[in-house]
Design an enzyme around this catalytic site. Structure first.
Site, PDB file in Angstrom:
ATOM      1  N   ASN A 135      36.027  37.100  41.800  1.00 12.09           N
ATOM      2  CA  ASN A 135      35.225  37.938  42.708  1.00 12.09           C
ATOM      3  C   ASN A 135      34.217  38.814  41.970  1.00 12.09           C
ATOM      4  O   ASN A 135      33.211  39.228  42.548  1.00 12.09           O
ATOM      5  CB  ASN A 135      36.147  38.814  43.565  1.00 12.09           C
ATOM      6  CG  ASN A 135      36.510  38.113  44.865  1.00 12.09           C
ATOM      7  OD1 ASN A 135      35.795  37.205  45.304  1.00 12.09           O
ATOM      8  ND2 ASN A 135      37.622  38.506  45.470  1.00 12.09           N
ATOM      9  N   CYS A 392      45.660  35.040  45.795  1.00  9.88           N
ATOM     10  CA  CYS A 392      44.486  34.178  45.552  1.00  9.88           C
ATOM     11  C   CYS A 392      43.848  34.487  44.206  1.00  9.88           C
ATOM     12  O   CYS A 392      42.858  33.891  43.828  1.00  9.88           O
ATOM     13  CB  CYS A 392      43.464  34.297  46.679  1.00  9.88           C
ATOM     14  SG  CYS A 392      42.353  35.703  46.498  1.00  9.88           S
ATOM     15  N   PHE A 393      44.409  35.436  43.482  1.00  7.15           N
ATOM     16  CA  PHE A 393      43.991  35.770  42.115  1.00  7.15           C
ATOM     17  C   PHE A 393      42.514  36.172  42.039  1.00  7.15           C
ATOM     18  O   PHE A 393      41.832  35.890  41.039  1.00  7.15           O
ATOM     19  CB  PHE A 393      44.242  34.603  41.133  1.00  7.15           C
ATOM     20  CG  PHE A 393      45.423  33.743  41.457  1.00  7.15           C
ATOM     21  CD1 PHE A 393      46.637  34.305  41.797  1.00  7.15           C
ATOM     22  CD2 PHE A 393      45.325  32.357  41.427  1.00  7.15           C
ATOM     23  CE1 PHE A 393      47.741  33.513  42.104  1.00  7.15           C
ATOM     24  CE2 PHE A 393      46.410  31.555  41.746  1.00  7.15           C
ATOM     25  CZ  PHE A 393      47.612  32.131  42.087  1.00  7.15           C
ATOM     26  N   CYS A 394      41.995  36.812  43.089  1.00  4.24           N
ATOM     27  CA  CYS A 394      40.579  37.244  43.118  1.00  4.24           C
ATOM     28  C   CYS A 394      39.622  36.065  42.986  1.00  4.24           C
ATOM     29  O   CYS A 394      38.493  36.234  42.532  1.00  4.24           O
ATOM     30  CB  CYS A 394      40.267  38.253  42.007  1.00  4.24           C
ATOM     31  SG  CYS A 394      41.091  39.806  42.184  1.00  4.24           S
ATOM     32  N   ASN A 395      40.078  34.859  43.323  1.00  2.00           N
ATOM     33  CA  ASN A 395      39.208  33.680  43.225  1.00  2.00           C
ATOM     34  C   ASN A 395      39.272  32.941  44.558  1.00  2.00           C
ATOM     35  O   ASN A 395      39.899  31.890  44.679  1.00  2.00           O
ATOM     36  CB  ASN A 395      39.676  32.779  42.069  1.00  2.00           C
ATOM     37  CG  ASN A 395      38.709  31.641  41.787  1.00  2.00           C
ATOM     38  OD1 ASN A 395      38.020  31.166  42.682  1.00  2.00           O
ATOM     39  ND2 ASN A 395      38.664  31.198  40.540  1.00  2.00           N
TER      40      ASN A 395
END
Ligand SMILES: Cc1ncc(COP(=O)(O)O)c(C=O)c1O
Length: 475
Positions: A135, A392-395
């Protein structure tokens, strides 16, 4: 475990060359076993060696360091260490000081923001990026939009979550005339571990694009050689590479590309002079123009210490280590079966050890094929003292493709006011709140993976999860 480890070693003979890391696990990383931790979140944050800390502390106690923005003796001592750290960063990445500058930032995000806010986007310019991005890269589209530039995303293709090469060529060719065009991608996905080719840098340059390489997830376990590859901008965080210090990252930028950036403001530290009665300022040259305020000068020496540590251990040894362990981890997940023979886990990303790093995204599956709620995975992992990442691991882009979420689904399902993340997950019909991520690093050992397997076995023949899971607060 001994038999399993012996079989693993036979399968991966190169692992024997990494025994130095077993020794360090017993000394510099002894705290892991002292507290019984299985740490599998190196993509979230690397671990420091105890000796890095003692060296840093000794240095701080041995003299007096002042704010580097002066000429007094304590200030000069800080400046000398800062200059040393800067030179060491370039040396570590084999970047010529004639070509590159190292700019210290609070983290990789700070480095990405520096580029985003100062890139000379104008109407008609393009910002091209892969779906597979953190992100902190996605956010640059807001700067592009505010300046009238167009943002385009290149999709990855499931199940491997790589970008189709011919598709990339088409996107790169689509450049309208003489414009500032920026292409951004991660050298390694923080979601799937996919390593996107560094050859793309030259391909994009040949078509007139500037290239922003997000190296945050790549550099902890891979050699990035800036003598061989020449991206315009590279972003990274040092804590991901060697654990300590947190709060320091870097933008490694080509001098010519840096000269094209237009900073939207000035601040203490970034100028040679500024006036009040005449609204004029003169920018400081080089890196200083991009380092806002007082840099983290007491922690910067720890960057040099950390880089020296990695050099002593050798990044290639770490790379070989996590390669062997990562391949075993993937095989173990793929081999996990319920009693009826159905798979108990699904991997998002490449199942084979080729052009990928030691970051593995997966979900456990119930015997009927439903995804096991990642909050329950968290609960079981905690009971085993296993540190994983879920969500979502910032992705979000990689997740949207991995879980085949269509654009229409997202456009139709707005994140309404007062809605919780759980409501949203339900509204767009997601089977869970994301995936589970295991990532390996400098102190990973076979024993960690063996214990991971014991933990994973808890999901075999698991029909349902308890109904008292905490609400999700963030993705
Ligand atoms: C690929 C990638 N880019 C950028 C970032 C952002 O790093 P930071 O939070 O240190 O700024 C991360 C963090 O996980 C990452 O994995």
């Amino acid at each position: 475990m001994q038999a399993a480890e012996a079989a693993f070693r036979r399968e991966h003979p190169g692992y024997a060359d990494t025994t130095v890391l077993d020794q360090l696990r017993r000394t510099d990383f002894a705290r892991l076993d002292r507290h019984g931790h299985v740490y599998l979140d190196y993509t979230g944050g690397g671990l420091f060696a105890s000796s890095q800390l003692s060296e840093h502390l000794e240095l701080l106690e041995s003299t007096v360091f002042g704010n580097p923005h002066s000429a007094n003796p304590t200030s000069a001592a800080s400046t000398e260490l800062m200059d040393g750290a800067r030179a060491r960063v370039l040396e570590f990445f084999r970047a010529s000081p004639d070509e590159y500058v190292a700019i210290f930032t609070p983290n990789a995000t700070g480095a990405l923001r520096l580029v985003g806010e100062a890139y000379p986007f104008h109407p008609g310019d393009r910002f091209l990026l892969t779906f597979d991005n953190h992100n902190s890269v996605n956010g640059i589209r807001e700067f592009a939009r505010a300046r009238g530039a167009e943002t385009t995303y290149i999709p990855s293709v499931a199940p491997e979550l790589r970008v189709a090469e011919e598709l990339l060529g088409r996107y790169l060719d689509d450049t309208p005339g003489d414009h500032h065009n920026l292409f951004a991608y991660p050298a390694q996905s923080n979601f799937s571990g996919v390593q996107h080719p560094l050859e793309w840098i030259e391909r994009a340059h040949a078509r007139g694009w500037d290239v922003l390489l997000d190296a945050a997830a790549f550099v902890p376990t891979n050699r990035l050689d800036l003598g061989r590859w020449h991206p315009d901008f590279v972003a990274l965080s040092f804590y991901k590479m060697f654990g300590w210090p947190t709060g320091v990252g870097c933008l490694i930028a080509r001098r010519d590309a840096l000269a094209r950036l237009e900073r939207p403001w000035f601040s203490g530290g970034t100028i040679v002079a500024a006036f009040v009665q005449r609204e004029y300022y003169q920018s400081a040259p080089g890196a200083a123009h991009f380092e806002d305020g007082t840099v983290n000068y007491l922690c910067l020496p720890a960057v040099e210490i950390g880089l020296r540590y990695l050099d002593r251990v050798a990044i290639d040894t770490i790379h070989a280590r996590v390669g062997a362990l990562g391949a075993w981890l993937i095989d173990a997940l793929l081999a996990l079966r319920h009693d009826d023979g159905s798979p108990a886990a699904i991997i998002y990303g490449p199942p084979a050890w080729k052009q990928r790093g030691a970051t593995v995204a997966f979900n456990f599956l119930h015997p009927d094929g439903r995804v096991v709620d990642e909050r329950y995975v968290d609960r079981v992992a905690a009971a085993h003292n296993v540190s994983l990442r879920t969500g979502c691991f910032c992705n979000p882009g990689a997740g949207e493709i991995a879980f085949t979420i269509a654009r229409e689904t997202l456009v139709g399902g707005e994140f309404g006011e007062g809605m919780s993340l759980d409501d949203y997950v339900r509204a767009i019909g997601l089977p869970s709140g994301g995936a589970v991520r295991a990532s390996l690093g400098i102190a990973s050992s076979f024993a960690d993976l063996y214990r991971f397997n014991t933990f994973a076995a808890e999901f075999v023949d698991l029909v349902a999860v308890p109904d008292d899971l905490q609400p999700r607060t963030a993705c």
